[in-house]
Design a protein around this motif. Structure first.
Motif, PDB file in Angstrom:
ATOM      1  N   LEU A   8       5.045   9.674   1.738  1.00 48.12           N
ATOM      2  CA  LEU A   8       3.620   9.519   1.989  1.00 48.12           C
ATOM      3  C   LEU A   8       3.139   8.116   1.617  1.00 48.12           C
ATOM      4  CD1 LEU A   8       2.269  12.958   0.691  1.00 48.12           C
ATOM      5  CD2 LEU A   8       2.223  12.144   3.047  1.00 48.12           C
ATOM      6  N   LEU A   9       3.648   7.598   0.506  1.00 50.89           N
ATOM      7  CA  LEU A   9       3.235   6.257   0.083  1.00 50.89           C
ATOM      8  C   LEU A   9       3.772   5.186   1.030  1.00 50.89           C
ATOM      9  CD1 LEU A   9       3.724   6.651  -3.772  1.00 50.89           C
ATOM     10  CD2 LEU A   9       1.542   6.345  -2.582  1.00 50.89           C
ATOM     11  N   ASN A  10       5.003   5.380   1.518  1.00 49.17           N
ATOM     12  CA  ASN A  10       5.600   4.391   2.433  1.00 49.17           C
ATOM     13  C   ASN A  10       4.825   4.281   3.741  1.00 49.17           C
ATOM     14  OD1 ASN A  10       7.595   3.724   0.620  1.00 49.17           O
ATOM     15  ND2 ASN A  10       9.113   5.113   1.495  1.00 49.17           N
ATOM     16  N   LEU A  50      -4.831  13.026  -0.551  1.00 51.92           N
ATOM     17  CA  LEU A  50      -3.982  14.004  -1.228  1.00 51.92           C
ATOM     18  C   LEU A  50      -4.891  14.916  -2.047  1.00 51.92           C
ATOM     19  CD1 LEU A  50      -0.992  14.809  -1.746  1.00 51.92           C
ATOM     20  CD2 LEU A  50      -1.096  13.379  -3.803  1.00 51.92           C
ATOM     21  N   VAL A  51      -4.964  16.180  -1.655  1.00 51.86           N
ATOM     22  CA  VAL A  51      -5.881  17.138  -2.271  1.00 51.86           C
ATOM     23  C   VAL A  51      -5.089  18.121  -3.132  1.00 51.86           C
ATOM     24  CG1 VAL A  51      -7.647  18.883  -1.874  1.00 51.86           C
ATOM     25  CG2 VAL A  51      -7.452  16.941  -0.312  1.00 51.86           C
ATOM     26  N   PRO A  52      -5.164  18.015  -4.458  1.00 50.01           N
ATOM     27  CA  PRO A  52      -4.492  19.008  -5.300  1.00 50.01           C
ATOM     28  C   PRO A  52      -5.143  20.382  -5.148  1.00 50.01           C
ATOM     29  CG  PRO A  52      -5.050  17.021  -6.546  1.00 50.01           C
ATOM     30  CD  PRO A  52      -5.797  16.946  -5.253  1.00 50.01           C
ATOM     31  N   VAL A  53      -4.320  21.400  -4.990  1.00 53.59           N
ATOM     32  CA  VAL A  53      -4.806  22.772  -4.854  1.00 53.59           C
ATOM     33  C   VAL A  53      -4.051  23.651  -5.849  1.00 53.59           C
ATOM     34  CG1 VAL A  53      -5.167  24.730  -3.328  1.00 53.59           C
ATOM     35  CG2 VAL A  53      -5.277  22.411  -2.400  1.00 53.59           C
ATOM     36  N   PRO A 100      -9.955  14.644  -4.009  1.00 57.79           N
ATOM     37  CA  PRO A 100      -8.825  14.023  -3.298  1.00 57.79           C
ATOM     38  C   PRO A 100      -8.454  12.656  -3.873  1.00 57.79           C
ATOM     39  CG  PRO A 100     -10.827  13.811  -2.004  1.00 57.79           C
ATOM     40  CD  PRO A 100     -11.173  14.687  -3.171  1.00 57.79           C
ATOM     41  N   ILE A 101      -7.198  12.316  -3.738  1.00 60.64           N
ATOM     42  CA  ILE A 101      -6.694  11.001  -4.126  1.00 60.64           C
ATOM     43  C   ILE A 101      -6.428  10.206  -2.853  1.00 60.64           C
ATOM     44  CG2 ILE A 101      -4.806   9.767  -5.268  1.00 60.64           C
ATOM     45  CD1 ILE A 101      -4.376  12.303  -6.953  1.00 60.64           C
ATOM     46  N   SER A 102      -7.007   9.022  -2.773  1.00 61.65           N
ATOM     47  CA  SER A 102      -6.774   8.146  -1.618  1.00 61.65           C
ATOM     48  C   SER A 102      -5.437   7.436  -1.806  1.00 61.65           C
ATOM     49  CB  SER A 102      -7.913   7.124  -1.493  1.00 61.65           C
ATOM     50  OG  SER A 102      -7.566   6.117  -0.558  1.00 61.65           O
ATOM     51  N   LEU A 103      -4.456   7.779  -0.967  1.00 60.50           N
ATOM     52  CA  LEU A 103      -3.147   7.141  -1.088  1.00 60.50           C
ATOM     53  C   LEU A 103      -3.199   5.683  -0.635  1.00 60.50           C
ATOM     54  CD1 LEU A 103      -0.646   9.953  -0.041  1.00 60.50           C
ATOM     55  CD2 LEU A 103      -1.517   9.334  -2.290  1.00 60.50           C
ATOM     56  N   GLN A 104      -4.121   5.337   0.247  1.00 62.94           N
ATOM     57  CA  GLN A 104      -4.270   3.944   0.654  1.00 62.94           C
ATOM     58  C   GLN A 104      -4.732   3.106  -0.549  1.00 62.94           C
ATOM     59  OE1 GLN A 104      -3.781   0.813   2.132  1.00 62.94           O
ATOM     60  NE2 GLN A 104      -3.812   2.154   3.930  1.00 62.94           N
ATOM     61  N   ASP A 119      -3.571  -0.643  -4.955  1.00 60.77           N
ATOM     62  CA  ASP A 119      -3.701  -1.046  -6.355  1.00 60.77           C
ATOM     63  C   ASP A 119      -2.364  -1.083  -7.089  1.00 60.77           C
ATOM     64  OD1 ASP A 119      -6.393  -1.185  -5.859  1.00 60.77           O
ATOM     65  OD2 ASP A 119      -6.871   0.753  -6.780  1.00 60.77           O
ATOM     66  N   TYR A 120      -1.435  -0.187  -6.709  1.00 66.88           N
ATOM     67  CA  TYR A 120      -0.194  -0.071  -7.486  1.00 66.88           C
ATOM     68  C   TYR A 120       1.056  -0.080  -6.597  1.00 66.88           C
ATOM     69  CZ  TYR A 120      -3.674   1.701 -10.782  1.00 66.88           C
ATOM     70  OH  TYR A 120      -4.773   1.846 -11.571  1.00 66.88           O
ATOM     71  N   GLY A 121       0.912  -0.569  -5.373  1.00 65.61           N
ATOM     72  CA  GLY A 121       2.022  -0.505  -4.423  1.00 65.61           C
ATOM     73  C   GLY A 121       3.246  -1.304  -4.834  1.00 65.61           C
ATOM     74  N   ASP A 122       3.088  -2.272  -5.739  1.00 67.56           N
ATOM     75  CA  ASP A 122       4.231  -3.085  -6.176  1.00 67.56           C
ATOM     76  C   ASP A 122       5.108  -2.356  -7.189  1.00 67.56           C
ATOM     77  OD1 ASP A 122       3.315  -5.107  -4.565  1.00 67.56           O
ATOM     78  OD2 ASP A 122       2.191  -6.103  -6.175  1.00 67.56           O
ATOM     79  N   ASP A 123       4.637  -1.232  -7.704  1.00 65.65           N
ATOM     80  CA  ASP A 123       5.406  -0.499  -8.718  1.00 65.65           C
ATOM     81  C   ASP A 123       6.479   0.339  -8.023  1.00 65.65           C
ATOM     82  OD1 ASP A 123       6.380   1.070 -10.762  1.00 65.65           O
ATOM     83  OD2 ASP A 123       4.411   1.565 -11.587  1.00 65.65           O
ATOM     84  N   PRO A 124       7.773   0.069  -8.269  1.00 64.96           N
ATOM     85  CA  PRO A 124       8.834   0.840  -7.597  1.00 64.96           C
ATOM     86  C   PRO A 124       8.893   2.297  -8.051  1.00 64.96           C
ATOM     87  CG  PRO A 124       9.766  -0.628  -9.267  1.00 64.96           C
ATOM     88  CD  PRO A 124       8.319  -0.972  -9.154  1.00 64.96           C
ATOM     89  N   ASN A 125       8.261   2.608  -9.208  1.00 65.23           N
ATOM     90  CA  ASN A 125       8.288   3.976  -9.727  1.00 65.23           C
ATOM     91  C   ASN A 125       6.984   4.717  -9.457  1.00 65.23           C
ATOM     92  OD1 ASN A 125      10.902   3.656 -10.921  1.00 65.23           O
ATOM     93  ND2 ASN A 125       9.929   2.496 -12.591  1.00 65.23           N
ATOM     94  N   LEU A 126       6.199   4.217  -8.493  1.00 62.79           N
ATOM     95  CA  LEU A 126       4.895   4.806  -8.228  1.00 62.79           C
ATOM     96  C   LEU A 126       4.998   6.276  -7.836  1.00 62.79           C
ATOM     97  CD1 LEU A 126       1.852   4.544  -7.979  1.00 62.79           C
ATOM     98  CD2 LEU A 126       2.154   3.651  -5.665  1.00 62.79           C
ATOM     99  N   ALA A 127       5.953   6.618  -6.987  1.00 64.28           N
ATOM    100  CA  ALA A 127       6.101   8.008  -6.543  1.00 64.28           C
ATOM    101  C   ALA A 127       6.423   8.920  -7.720  1.00 64.28           C
ATOM    102  CB  ALA A 127       7.177   8.112  -5.474  1.00 64.28           C
ATOM    103  N   THR A 128       7.280   8.469  -8.599  1.00 59.95           N
ATOM    104  CA  THR A 128       7.631   9.269  -9.767  1.00 59.95           C
ATOM    105  C   THR A 128       6.428   9.451 -10.684  1.00 59.95           C
ATOM    106  OG1 THR A 128       9.896   8.436  -9.669  1.00 59.95           O
ATOM    107  CG2 THR A 128       9.195   9.442 -11.733  1.00 59.95           C
TER     108      THR A 128
END
Length: 823
Positions: A100-102, A114-117, A165-169, A174-183
Motif C-alpha cells: 500500500l505504501l509503495n 486506511l480505516v482501522p476497524v 482514517p490514516i492518509s497513506l499519502q 512525511d516518513y517515506g524515507d524510512d525503510p522500516n515504515l511498513a513495520t
C-alpha cells in the motif's frame, strides 16, 4: 461457504456501529480509495463488516479495487487465525502494508485512506484472577471453532468500531524515507487495537471479596479503624466491623450481564418515550479513552433519568460504562441492588462527624482510579429544581485530585456533559417543592408511579463538552502543584478547587442543547402576557437561530437538526416552523384561532413549569439580551459607554449563569452580537464620520417588539439584583446573614404583584450567589460594609434598566419592611 456463512450471520448476528455515521463523523472521503484494517483475518468478521458497510453507504470490503493497474483487496489484517491446536497467532499479510505504501511513491494523486476497524463479539471485561467460564470465547486470534461458538453465544452483542482514517499519502510524504515504515505502521496498528479493546471493554473487574480485604488492610483505612476505636471507645474488631459495613454500603458490584440487560430495557424505554436521543461530540471522549485517559463524566443533574440515559449512551457509543456516584437515598430495594450491579456506588450526603466513613470512601475512590475505571458523578450534588445549573459542590472534585496524586502516571480527563430534554417528568414535583412542599423520599412505589407518566417526551440530548485535562488545568492554576506534596493541604487549594468547579459548570453550559420546547418557552415567557401571534413567535425563534449560528456561543453548543447549515433568514424560518411544530406536539401551549390567524400562549398553570426548560438555555442569550436592554434604556449609547456598563454588570451575570468569557473576550463576543443585531435590523447604528468608534446605537422603532422580547430575557435577573442593591442602600444596615432572606421576601411580593412565576426569582440560593459575587467584586467587604460609591453606581445602573411599575413595587415593599422593622 460465504453464502452459508452469510445466511447464518444474518440470523445470528446483530451489529451496532460506532460512530453511527462514520462518513460524516470521521470525515471519510468516498472519492478516495478506502482500505479497512482489521486485527485478525476472519471470513465472519469480513462478512459482518460487509453488511455494515452496505448499510452505511461505505465501499464493500470484499470488492477488490484497482490502482495504477494493480488489483488489491480493500482490507488488510494483522493476524491469521490460530491453527486448531496452536496458541501462537500467525502473521497475515506481512507485505500488505508495504504494498500500500509503495503505491504512493512517485504518485501524489493517490491517497488511500486506511480505516482501522475493530469488531467486538461481546464486551465483558472479565474478573481479575478468574479464568473465563468458556475459554473458547476468549481467543485473541480465534480459529474457526472459536469463532463458531463466539457467534453462537455472542452474535447478538457485536460492536463494530470505525476509527479515524490514516492518509497513506501523507504518511509516505512525511516518513517515506524510512525503510522500516511498513513495520512501524504494523506495530502502531497492534497498539491501536489493544487500546481500542481497553476503551470499549475497560479493565477487568475486581473480585469484590478480594477488593474488600485489600482495602480494609490498606494503611489509610487501618489507621482510621485504630483512630475510631480510640475515639469511640470500642474494640478494634468493632471498628473494623463498622468499616466493613461502610464499604459494603458504598461499593458497586458491577455486572456485565446486568449492563447488557439494562441496555436492552432502557433502549426499549427510550424508543417508547422519546422521538430520538441526540448525541454530540462522543468521538472526542472515545479518542481520550483510547489514549488511556482516566475518564470522569460530570453531567448536569435535572432528572432521575440522567444517570440511566448517560450510562446507556456511553455504552451505546462503544465506551466502558462508568462507575456512578449515587446518593444513598437511591439505595432502596429493589432499585439499590440493580443500580449497584449497573455500576453505582453509594455516597452519603455528608461525611461530617464520621471520619471513618470518609476514610473508607476516599480509599474506595482511589482504588477505582488506580484500576483505571471510568467514573461519573454529579457536581451539583442534587437535581436542579429550576433548570439552571447549581454551583458546584467541590467535595468529589477534591477527592478526584487526591486520587490523581496517588496514581500520577495515569492522566485524568474531566468530561462536562449537558443533558437536555424536551420533557422532564419531575418538573411538576419540582414546582411543588419550590413552593414549600416537602421533598418526597425515593421509594419503590415512587418508581412505579413514574411509569404511569411514560408518554411523549419529545427528544433527549446528550452533549459531551470540551474535556478538562486535570494535569494541564493544575499546571495553569497552581503551577507548583507537583512540588507541594499533598495538594489539598496547600493554602491555594480552596481557590483551585473552586475554579475547577466553575470550569466544569461553564463546560456544561458550553455544551447546551438548543431544542424545541426551551427555545419556544424562552420567547413566550419574555412576552408580557406569555402570548404571541404565531407569526411573531416564528419571527423571534428564527432570529434567535440566526443569532446562534452567526455568533456561536461555543463550538459544543448543538443547534436543532439542520440548523447548523442554515445561514439565511429563509432557512431559519423553515427551521423555526419545524421547531414550533415539535414544541406544540408536547401539548404545553394553547392555540387560539381568530379571523387573523393563530395565537399561541402559555396557560397560567404552565408558566412556572416552562421556566424550567427556558432556564436550560437562558445563558445562551444573556449577553445579547443585556446589550439590547442597555441600548433600549440608554438611547444613543456609544460603544465606549456600552462597554463600561457591560463591565459593571457582566461579572455578576457571569457568576450566576457560568458564562465562559473574561472581560476582553466578553467585549469581542458582545461586539459580534451587536453587529448581528444591527444586521437583523433590531438596532440602528449611527456612524460618526470623524470617529468610527464613536458610533451610537438605538432601538429601531419599526422592530421594537422583537428587540424588547430579547431584552426582556434578562429583565427578571436585573430585578433580583436591584432588590438586593436597594436593601443594601436602605437607611438601616442589614446583616449579610439575613440579606438573602429579606431579598427573597421582596422578590416574592414583586412576583405576586407582577405575575412573575419563575421559581429561581425567589430562590434564596440564587440570591446568595449574587451576594457572594458582590463581595468578590469588592462592593461589600468581609465585615459587611458596603462601598457606597461603586455600589451606588451599580444600583443606579440596574434602576435605569427597570420599568417604573417594577421600581415602585420594589421601593414600596422595602419601605414597608423598614417601617415594620422600626416599629
Amino acid at each position: 461457504m460465504n453464502f452459508l456463512q452469510g445466511f447464518f450471520l444474518n440470523h445470528l448476528v446483530s451489529s451496532k456501529t460506532v460512530p453511527a455515521s462514520p462518513q460524516a463523523d470521521l470525515h471519510l472521503d468516498l472519492d478516495k480509495p478506502i482500505v479497512y484494517a482489521l486485527k485478525t483475518l476472519s471470513s465472519s468478521d469480513l462478512l459482518t463488516l460487509q453488511r455494515a458497510c452496505r448499510d452505511l453507504g461505505l465501499p464493500d470490503p470484499l470488492t477488490p479495487m484497482t490502482i495504477n493497474g494493480q488489483t488489491i483487496t480493500r482490507y488488510v489484517c494483522l493476524n491469521m487465525p490460530k491453527q486448531l491446536f496452536s496458541s501462537t497467532p500467525r502473521k497475515a499479510y506481512q507485505d500488505q502494508f508495504k504494498t500500500l505504501l509503495n503505491l504512493h511513491q512517485g504518485d501524489s494523486e493517490i491517497d488511500v485512506q486506511l480505516v482501522p476497524v475493530t469488531l467486538f463479539w461481546g464486551r465483558a471485561p472479565g474478573y481479575e484472577g478468574h479464568k473465563p467460564w468458556f475459554s473458547i470465547l476468549k481467543a485473541s486470534s480465534p480459529n474457526w471453532i472459536n469463532k463458531a461458538f463466539t457467534i453462537l453465544f455472542r452474535g447478538r452483542d457485536n460492536l463494530i468500531r470505525f476509527s479515524k482514517p490514516i492518509s497513506l499519502q501523507r504518511l509516505n510524504r512525511d516518513y517515506g524515507d524510512d525503510p522500516n515504515l511498513a513495520t512501524k505502521l504494523e506495530k502502531i496498528a497492534y497498539t491501536h487495537f489493544a487500546r481500542q479493546k481497553l476503551a470499549a471493554k475497560g479493565p477487568k473487574l475486581p473480585d469484590r471479596n478480594k477488593m474488600r480485604r485489600a482495602l480494609l488492610a490498606s494503611n489509610e483505612i487501618h489507621q482510621a479503624i485504630v483512630k475510631a476505636s480510640q475515639e469511640q471507645g470500642i474494640s478494634l474488631a468493632q471498628a473494623e466491623q463498622k468499616a466493613t459495613h461502610y464499604l459494603n454500603e458504598i461499593a458497586s458490584d458491577f455486572s456485565y450481564p446486568m449492563v447488557r440487560f439494562g441496555d436492552k430495557v432502557l433502549t426499549w424505554i427510550w424508543h417508547r418515550i422519546y422521538q430520538g436521543i441526540v448525541v454530540n461530540n462522543a468521538e472526542t471522549v472515545r479518542n481520550l479513552a483510547q489514549k488511556c485517559h482516566e475518564i470522569v463524566f460530570l453531567p448536569c443533574h435535572r432528572s432521575h433519568m440522567d444517570y440511566l440515559l448517560l450510562s446507556s449512551v456511553i455504552y451505546q457509543q462503544g465506551m466502558t460504562p462508568p462507575h456512578i456516584a449515587a446518593g444513598v437515598n437511591l439505595n432502596f430495594f429493589p432499585a439499590g441492588p440493580i443500580f449497584r450491579r449497573g455500576g453505582a456506588f453509594f455516597i452519603r450526603r455528608t461525611f461530617k462527624g464520621n471520619p471513618l466513613y470518609a476514610s473508607v470512601f476516599k480509599a474506595y475512590l482511589s482504588y477505582l482510579f488506580s484500576k483505571g475505571y471510568s467514573l461519573e458523578f454529579f457536581t451539583e450534588g442534587g437535581r436542579s429544581r429550576t433548570g439552571r445549573l447549581l454551583p458546584a459542590k467541590t467535595g468529589m472534585l477534591g477527592m478526584t485530585i487526591e486520587a490523581m496524586q496517588q496514581s500520577p502516571n495515569r492522566p485524568i480527563a474531566l468530561i462536562p456533559v449537558c443533558l437536555g430534554y424536551d420533557h422532564v417528568m419531575e418538573v411538576a414535583t419540582y414546582v411543588k417543592e419550590l413552593q414549600g412542599q416537602k421533598k418526597q423520599k425515593e421509594s419503590f412505589l415512587q418508581v412505579l408511579s413514574i411509569t404511569k407518566k411514560l408518554g411523549n417526551f419529545g427528544q433527549g440530548f446528550v452533549n459531551f463538552g470540551e474535556p478538562i485535562l486535570l494535569n494541564q488545568f493544575l499546571d495553569q492554576v497552581q503551577p507548583q502543584w507537583r512540588e507541594q506534596g499533598d495538594l489539598t493541604l496547600s493554602p491555594e487549594f480552596s481557590h483551585t478547587i473552586n475554579q475547577l468547579g466553575r470550569s466544569v459548570m461553564t463546560g456544561i453550559n458550553n455544551a447546551a442543547a438548543v431544542n424545541a420546547l426551551p427555545l419556544c418557552s424562552l420567547v413566550l415567557l419574555a412576552s408580557k402576557r406569555h402570548t404571541l401571534s404565531k407569526e411573531q413567535l416564528l419571527t423571534q425563534v428564527s432570529a434567535y437561530l440566526v443569532l446562534l449560528k452567526q455568533v456561536p456561543y461555543s463550538q459544543q453548543v448543538s443547534l436543532p437538526s439542520g440548523e447548523a447549515n442554515n445561514d439565511n433568514a429563509g432557512g431559519a424560518i423553515g427551521g423555526a416552523q419545524a421547531l414550533l411544530d415539535s414544541a406544540l406536539s408536547l401539548n404545553k401551549f394553547h392555540i387560539y384561532q381568530d379571523s387573523l390567524g393563530d395565537i399561541i400562549s402559555i396557560a397560567a398553570d404552565q408558566s412556572m413549569l416552562l421556566t424550567f426548560y427556558r432556564n436550560n438555555i437562558i445563558h445562551l442569550f444573556a449577553l445579547p439580551a443585556l446589550m439590547t436592554s442597555l441600548v433600549q434604556h440608554y438611547d444613543g449609547i456609544t460603544l465606549d459607554q456600552l462597554q463600561a456598563k457591560l463591565n459593571q454588570v457582566y461579572p455578576l451575570i457571569q457568576a450566576e449563569l457560568f458564562l465562559p468569557w473574561n472581560a476582553e473576550e466578553m467585549w469581542q463576543q458582545g461586539r459580534a452580537y451587536l453587529q448581528q443585531l444591527v444586521q437583523l435590523g433590531w438596532i440602528n447604528q449611527q456612524d460618526d464620520a470623524t470617529n468610527p468608534d464613536s458610533s451610537s446605537y438605538r432601538i429601531n422603532p419599526n422592530l421594537r417588539t422583537q428587540a424588547y422580547l430579547l431584552a426582556n430575557i434578562i429583565d427578571e435577573t436585573i430585578q433580583r439584583y436591584h432588590i438586593v442593591l436597594s436593601l443594601l442602600q436602605s437607611p438601616t444596615q442589614i446583616e449579610l446573614a439575613s440579606l438573602a432572606k429579606q431579598s427573597t421576601q421582596v422578590a416574592e411580593r414583586l412576583g405576586q404583584i407582577h405575575g412573575i412565576r419563575a421559581p429561581e426569582f425567589f430562590d434564596q440560593k440564587v440570591l446568595q450567589v449574587f451576594i457572594e459575587q458582590l463581595q468578590q467584586q469588592a462592593y461589600i467587604d468581609e465585615a459587611g460594609n458596603i462601598n457606597p460609591a461603586s455600589l451606588g453606581e451599580l444600583h443606579q445602573l440596574t434602576r435605569q434598566l427597570l420599568s417604573d411599575e417594577v421600581l415602585w413595587t420594589i421601593e414600596h415593599t422595602i419601605d414597608n419592611q423598614y417601617r415594620q422593622a422600626s416599629s
